[in-house]
Write a protein that holds these residues in place. Sequence first.
Motif, short mmCIF file in Angstrom:
data_model
loop_
_atom_site.label_atom_id
_atom_site.label_comp_id
_atom_site.label_asym_id
_atom_site.label_seq_id
_atom_site.Cartn_x
_atom_site.Cartn_y
_atom_site.Cartn_z
N SER A 33 40.09 39.15 42.46
CA SER A 33 40.32 38.15 43.50
C SER A 33 41.71 38.37 44.09
O SER A 33 42.61 38.87 43.42
N CYS A 34 41.89 37.99 45.35
CA CYS A 34 43.18 38.13 46.01
C CYS A 34 43.43 36.93 46.91
O CYS A 34 42.49 36.24 47.33
N ALA A 35 44.70 36.67 47.19
CA ALA A 35 45.08 35.55 48.04
C ALA A 35 46.39 35.85 48.74
O ALA A 35 47.18 36.70 48.30
N VAL A 36 46.62 35.14 49.85
CA VAL A 36 47.88 35.23 50.59
C VAL A 36 48.58 33.88 50.50
O VAL A 36 47.95 32.84 50.72
N ASP A 37 49.88 33.91 50.15
CA ASP A 37 50.60 32.65 50.01
C ASP A 37 51.24 32.22 51.33
O ASP A 37 51.12 32.91 52.36
N THR A 38 51.91 31.09 51.32
CA THR A 38 52.48 30.52 52.54
C THR A 38 53.59 31.37 53.13
O THR A 38 53.98 31.18 54.29
N GLN A 39 54.14 32.31 52.34
CA GLN A 39 55.19 33.20 52.83
C GLN A 39 54.64 34.53 53.33
O GLN A 39 55.40 35.40 53.75
N GLY A 40 53.32 34.72 53.24
CA GLY A 40 52.71 35.95 53.72
C GLY A 40 52.63 37.05 52.69
O GLY A 40 52.34 38.21 53.03
N ALA A 41 52.88 36.71 51.41
CA ALA A 41 52.77 37.70 50.34
C ALA A 41 51.35 37.73 49.81
O ALA A 41 50.68 36.70 49.73
N ALA A 42 50.87 38.93 49.45
CA ALA A 42 49.52 39.08 48.89
C ALA A 42 49.61 39.13 47.38
O ALA A 42 50.49 39.80 46.81
N TRP A 43 48.68 38.45 46.71
CA TRP A 43 48.61 38.40 45.26
C TRP A 43 47.18 38.71 44.84
O TRP A 43 46.22 38.26 45.48
N CYS A 44 47.01 39.50 43.78
CA CYS A 44 45.67 39.83 43.29
C CYS A 44 45.63 39.69 41.77
O CYS A 44 46.66 39.80 41.10
N TRP A 45 44.43 39.48 41.24
CA TRP A 45 44.22 39.41 39.80
C TRP A 45 42.80 39.85 39.47
O TRP A 45 41.94 39.89 40.34
N GLY A 46 42.59 40.22 38.21
CA GLY A 46 41.28 40.72 37.79
C GLY A 46 41.33 42.20 37.48
O GLY A 46 42.39 42.75 37.17
N SER A 47 40.19 42.87 37.58
CA SER A 47 40.11 44.29 37.30
C SER A 47 40.99 45.08 38.27
O SER A 47 40.86 44.93 39.48
N ALA A 48 41.87 45.92 37.72
CA ALA A 48 42.79 46.70 38.55
C ALA A 48 42.36 48.15 38.71
O ALA A 48 43.12 48.97 39.22
N LEU A 49 41.16 48.48 38.27
CA LEU A 49 40.69 49.87 38.38
C LEU A 49 40.75 50.36 39.82
O LEU A 49 40.42 49.63 40.76
N LEU A 50 41.18 51.59 39.99
CA LEU A 50 41.24 52.26 41.29
C LEU A 50 42.19 51.59 42.26
O LEU A 50 42.09 51.77 43.47
N GLY A 51 43.11 50.79 41.73
CA GLY A 51 44.16 50.22 42.56
C GLY A 51 43.76 49.03 43.40
O GLY A 51 44.50 48.61 44.29
N ARG A 52 42.61 48.44 43.12
CA ARG A 52 42.10 47.37 43.99
C ARG A 52 43.00 46.13 44.03
O ARG A 52 42.96 45.36 44.98
N THR A 53 43.81 45.91 42.96
CA THR A 53 44.71 44.75 42.94
C THR A 53 46.15 45.14 43.28
O THR A 53 47.04 44.30 43.22
N GLY A 54 46.36 46.40 43.63
CA GLY A 54 47.70 46.83 43.97
C GLY A 54 48.57 47.19 42.80
O GLY A 54 49.78 47.38 42.95
#
Length: 288
Positions: A33-54
């Motif tokens: 899962s991923c989300a953008v905060d009020t400052q415009g930063a992207a955050w991700c969590w969960g499986s990180a295989l193949l770089g999907r969460t950064g």
Amino acid sequence: NSVLGAPGGFDRLPVRVVGNHRFVSISAGTAHSCAVDTQGAAWCWGSALLGRTGRLDELTGTTPFRVEAPGVVFTEISAGSDHTCAMDNTNTAWCWGSEEYGKLGNGALSWQDAPTPIAGTSGFTDIDATGQRTCALRNTGAVFCWGEFAAGVTGVTSAAVPTQVTAPRPFVSMSTGNEHACALEADGSAWCWGNGADGRLGGGGTVSSAAPVRVGGSALFSQMDVGGSHSCAIAPSGTFCWGDGSNSAIGDGGTTDALSPVLATGSALFRKISVGTEHSCALDTNGQ
């Protein structure tokens, strides 16, 4: 389960994502899962295989991990199967994760753990990443897709860069499913393209089409969403669905495929709909 954004296993009740973040955009993919905060930063969590969460280390994260993108202000994010795409405040698209089928849109030959801008995407106003592909809407009303195009979404097997969908008129919104996509015109007319199996294009048949097909019926829609093999849209007279009916996802009380839109039972007051792989959910005017 790491996709919850909090330590622990599966949970039958909502759990708050760790960190007291304030998000303005959020998206759930297949295993992250991923989300953008009020400052415009992207955050991700969960499986990180193949770089999907950064994450460069590919370690699964049970709590949000900030995606490194110095100077970039994101406004919208969409998580696919094993890749993620986002829009920034200049209306440019960025993607990261698996490069398979060209779904990063930048011609990459290996997976990428950091957001990479996609050339020629300025002016994009909406983006939707699904299983193995991504589509985006430009401010001109044109739709572009890249990645795997099952059943020839744009007439090719796959595209490593954004490829424009040939459309008769400009669109104002679009939604992408596993093997088909749909879009709305300003007057509420709906068009779909891709895999035509189960009637998911809504034009009255089951033939696949690389070009958008006009969805049948006289209803004009204000909002639409595309799922795995069916679609639903809201009209003044109720909510209509079409496509695969085997799981009763089209809401007409049966299990027969709908080759053109059918009225979902009891949907007169619906104002917002979301379609999954095998089910559909909606909000009514009372917020229920």
